[in-house]
Scaffold this motif. Structure first.
Motif, PDB file in Angstrom:
ATOM      1  N   ASP A  93       9.974  35.585  39.837  1.00 44.44           N
ATOM      2  CA  ASP A  93       9.945  34.145  39.582  1.00 44.44           C
ATOM      3  C   ASP A  93       9.237  33.472  40.755  1.00 44.44           C
ATOM      4  N   HIS A 109       8.716  27.944  38.551  1.00 45.56           N
ATOM      5  CA  HIS A 109       9.504  28.195  37.330  1.00 45.56           C
ATOM      6  C   HIS A 109      10.606  27.139  37.154  1.00 45.56           C
ATOM      7  N   SER A 129      18.407  37.451  34.868  1.00 46.08           N
ATOM      8  CA  SER A 129      18.398  36.179  35.586  1.00 46.08           C
ATOM      9  C   SER A 129      19.324  36.256  36.786  1.00 46.08           C
ATOM     10  N   HIS A 147      18.916  29.978  41.331  1.00 45.01           N
ATOM     11  CA  HIS A 147      17.461  29.966  41.510  1.00 45.01           C
ATOM     12  C   HIS A 147      17.086  28.941  42.606  1.00 45.01           C
ATOM     13  N   ILE A 159      12.690  35.956  44.304  1.00 46.29           N
ATOM     14  CA  ILE A 159      13.480  36.516  43.203  1.00 46.29           C
ATOM     15  C   ILE A 159      12.693  37.549  42.399  1.00 46.29           C
ATOM     16  N   GLU A 194      13.515  40.102  39.050  1.00 43.43           N
ATOM     17  CA  GLU A 194      14.502  40.251  37.975  1.00 43.43           C
ATOM     18  C   GLU A 194      14.111  41.382  37.031  1.00 43.43           C
TER      19      GLU A 194
END
Ligand SMILES: N[C@@H](CC(=O)c1ccccc1NC=O)C(=O)O
Ligand SMILES: [Zn+2]
Ligand SMILES: [Zn+2]
Length: 207
Positions: free
Chosen positions: A52, A56, A145, A157, A167, A169
């Motif tokens: 991410d 985002h 997530s 986040h 991040i 995922e």
């Protein structure tokens, strides 16, 4: 030996509820072109194993091209924390995370990968503060997530981003024991990207 810890991308891969289905098709065949097959991809940037970018969840946030590629290559530690709903600071303090900049958390909570899980474990806010305080710059999960699936405000986040933690995922860590590894999980150079699929690889370190 490098181990692939990415989800395979085929037309059956599960996507976020309501998101663009993944599709690969041969758009122009060798017979049609007279020389080559040419594939066409349609996919969400959050398909499979992916990173991410802050854009985002933050209109002012960095896009994929702005992220330092050095975050996504280098030493990483895999820890195994199964059967938890909340990953707490106390638990992380018990692990030896000295000098860890890339932390990959294997939860085993996404067992049936043909569908998205309804509930997934998350980090408590104090755990994020703790990881930032010891110098973690990248966190990876075997989950779709870092927030609850139904969350619209995405507090983790935001907290990770404001703490300087990037991040990753959707890793596949099923067969990966606790230990020190080298990680490669490079995003595509998407100039406007809010995220990018990655090919994630691990190699065991000899310590
Ligand atoms: N946060 C998730 C994705 C996500 O939230 C999402 C992805 C596609 C379509 C809708 C999404 N969230 C809607 O609330 C992720 O980072 O992959
Ligand atoms: Zn994502
Ligand atoms: Zn995310």
């Amino acid at each position: 030996m490098w181990i692939d810890v990415s989800q395979r991308l085929d037309n059956n891969i599960a996507v976020w509820p309501g998101d663009t289905p993944f599709s690969y098709e041969v758009d122009v065949s060798k017979e049609e072109s007279g020389s080559v097959n040419i594939g066409k991809l349609t996919l969400s940037t959050h398909t499979g194993t992916h990173i991410d970018a802050p854009f985002h969840f933050d209109n002012e946030g960095k896009k994929v091209i702005d992220l330092d590629i050095n975050l996504y290559i280098g030493s990483a530690v895999v820890v195994h924390l199964p059967n938890r709903q909340l990953i707490q600071k106390e638990e992380l303090e018990k692990l030896n995370l000295d000098n860890v900049t890339r932390l990959l958390i294997r939860t085993d909570a996404w067992q049936n990968r043909t569908v998205y899980p309804e509930e997934i474990p998350t980090l408590e806010s104090e755990a994020i503060e703790y990881l930032a305080s010891i110098g973690v710059l990248l966190i990876g999960f075997d989950l779709p997530s870092v927030d609850h699936m139904e969350s619209k405000t995405l507090p983790n986040h935001h907290k990770l981003a404001s703490s300087g933690i990037h991040i990753l995922e959707g890793l596949v860590l099923d067969d990966i024991p606790y230990g020190h590894y080298q990680l490669i999980a490079l995003p595509l150079p998407l100039v406007e990207g809010d995220g990018s699929p990655v090919r994630a690889l691990l190699k065991k370190e000899k310590k």
